[in-house]
Design a protein around this motif. Structure first.
Motif: not given
Length: 522
Positions: A34-38, A106-111
């Motif tokens: 959750t700490a980084v973006t795709p 990247i695909r399952t990231n919270a954002m």
């Protein structure tokens, strides 16, 4: 150490076929990313894919008959004898799955929902990586793979089923790109296409062609019908096909931890004036050199350096009963510094060559699987290879991808009547097992012509694809009698010892290095 340094360190370790954990894993727990973006994950993931692909091509360069060892080093037993073990190149397995995990993050990231184009790119690159694994190992973990602590012992899916789902994933990625309306467009963090989503669609389509062409080489009537249906959808694919080489360029530079991984392994370490020891260990094979010279092919002069006597000389592909001593780096031809393969520390890493795609398209058209002009695409494949390969500058830009060059046209003109080059010709001079011309001629099929030219074009940059095509078609006619103590080529890699140690209950049994991938003839 900065992030880019970690990437290139991972690249170096991967090229050496290490089984170490990827340095690109940003989070120790893949279920709480959750700490980084795709966007922040993408460049790292793509750069590691390039490093891993360098390792696949190192393996493929020996397996597919491009490279042999020099006598400057002992070892290289698997490369010399084709007697594989469960530790041989086992890093391909672990590093590729680690890289797939990067894309899955990247695909399952919270954002992820705010970055639909990044997710689509990750979906394409997952398919790219899973295809690499299936083609060298057969059945692999797929539906239950890369689930972190949620499943540490994934089951293995059938390779045929994975192949079909990869097509689904690639088609789905194109649909996702078309549906994306978010303002979060990829930019420089996409070190392959710099956020050009039309090029990503074209790449996905070219990957579909690669997959379907391999599936087309079986005697399974149901699978053949499926391929025919799917190929029809590629006659006018949304986004077209690639029109240039697909290259990874994260900003490689002649600094510690930032050099291109191939150059760093087979060229020069940072700040050194002498080539690496690995540079001296690998030489082109007699078969590769002789084939190029038989066809008056100038590309070899851009790839390898003449030996101290001014001649281009290759070494034995294997050592079952070598008729002459294995050559040293001074008596054989080493990689040309400043040439095609060692242009400089900042050279990009190809993930797919335009030449490969055009030869694949030509084959599909010749076999009636696609509509189009098979001869034109074949000729453009040769021209595209010259655009990629025949260059003298480490920084020059490629011209129009299929534009004729003086060298490509001279090559075509020199081989009028030779069935290995001339589309209309059906015979070629007879050769011995090393590729030396003897007396008489032999018949050449159109498929052999296409695959032989594809093999020449894929040297080193796409060796693993040439290895796959060789196992699929039996072309080119590489001299097996001089290689393996078993007298036959391997068909695949063993499942790695690392997987046997941790997931033995699920690893398929009875698999040897001669167990064929479902699409293979060899």
């Amino acid at each position: 150490m900065n992030t880019f340094s970690k990437v290139l360190l991972a690249a170096t370790l991967t090229t050496a076929a290490s089984s170490c954990k990827s340095f690109l894993d940003v989070n120790t727990n893949p279920n709480s990313a959750t700490a980084v973006t795709p966007a922040q994950l993408l460049a790292n993931a793509e750069t590691v894919t390039a490093a891993n692909y360098t390792s696949y091509n190192a393996y493929g360069s020996f397996a597919a008959g491009y490279w042999g060892k020099s006598n400057a080093v002992s070892g290289y037993n698997e490369e010399r004898t084709y007697n594989y073990s469960s530790t041989y190149y086992q890093g391909l397995w672990s590093n590729t799955f680690d890289n797939i995990e990067d894309y899955r993050l990247i695909r399952t990231n919270a954002m992820a929902s705010s970055y639909p184009n990044h997710v689509a790119i990750a979906r394409i690159m997952e398919a790219y990586n899973f295809l690499l694994l299936v083609d060298e190992y057969g059945d692999i973990p797929y539906t239950t793979a890369v689930q972190g602590l949620g499943n540490t012992q994934p089951t293995f899916d059938k390779q045929q089923d994975i192949y079909k789902d990869l097509v689904v994933q690639l088609k789905g990625a194109v649909t996702d790109i078309n549906a994306a309306t978010s303002a979060a467009m990829p930019s420089t963090e996409d070190v392959i296409f710099r956020g050009n989503m039309n090029k990503w669609k074209a790449f996905a389509n070219s990957l579909r062609l690669r997959i379907l062409l391999r599936e087309s080489s079986t005697n399974d009537a149901t699978l053949n019908a499926y391929v025919k249906t799917e190929m029809a959808l590629l006659n006018s694919p949304d986004g077209g096909f690639i029109t240039t080489d697909v290259l990874v360029q994260p900003g490689y530079a002649a600094n510690s931890g930032q050099q291109n991984p191939f150059y760093n392994t087979y060229g020069f370490a940072v700040g050194t004036t002498n080539t690496t020891s690995t540079y001296k260990f690998t030489l082109p094979t007699k078969y590769f050199i002789n084939l190029n010279q038989n066809l008056s092919d100038p590309r070899v002069t851009q790839q390898y350096m003449a030996n101290k006597s001014g001649a281009y000389v290759g070494t034995n592909l294997g050592e079952k009963s070598p008729p002459s001593p294995v050559l040293s780096a001074t008596s054989g031809s080493t990689l040309l510094v400043g040439g095609d393969f060692l242009r400089g520390a900042n050279q990009p890493t190809p993930l797919m060559l335009l030449a490969e795609h055009l030869f694949s398209k030509s084959e599909a058209e010749y076999r009636g699987l696609l509509s189009g002009d098979a001869q034109a695409d074949y000729t453009d494949g040769i021209r595209a290879s010259f655009q990629t390969t025949y260059r003298t500058s480490t920084t020059s830009s490629s011209a129009a991808p299929v534009a004729p060059t003086p060298q490509s046209e001279a090559y075509l003109a020199a081989n009028v009547g030779n069935g290995l080059v001339d589309w209309a010709a059906t015979t070629t001079p007879q050769t011995d097992a090393y590729g030396n011309i003897t007396s008489g001629t032999r018949t050449v099929s159109t498929l052999e012509k296409i695959i032989t030219q594809k093999w020449i074009a894929e040297a080193v940059w796409g060796s693993i694809e040439a290895w796959d095509d060789f196992r699929r078609t039996g072309f080119p006619i590489i001299p097996i009698s001089l290689e393996a103590s078993s007298g036959k080529f391997p068909s695949r890699l063993f499942y790695p010892q690392s997987e046997l140690n941790t997931n033995a209950a699920n690893v398929p049994t009875g698999v040897t290095q001669y167990t064929k991938i479902f699409w293979a003839q060899q």
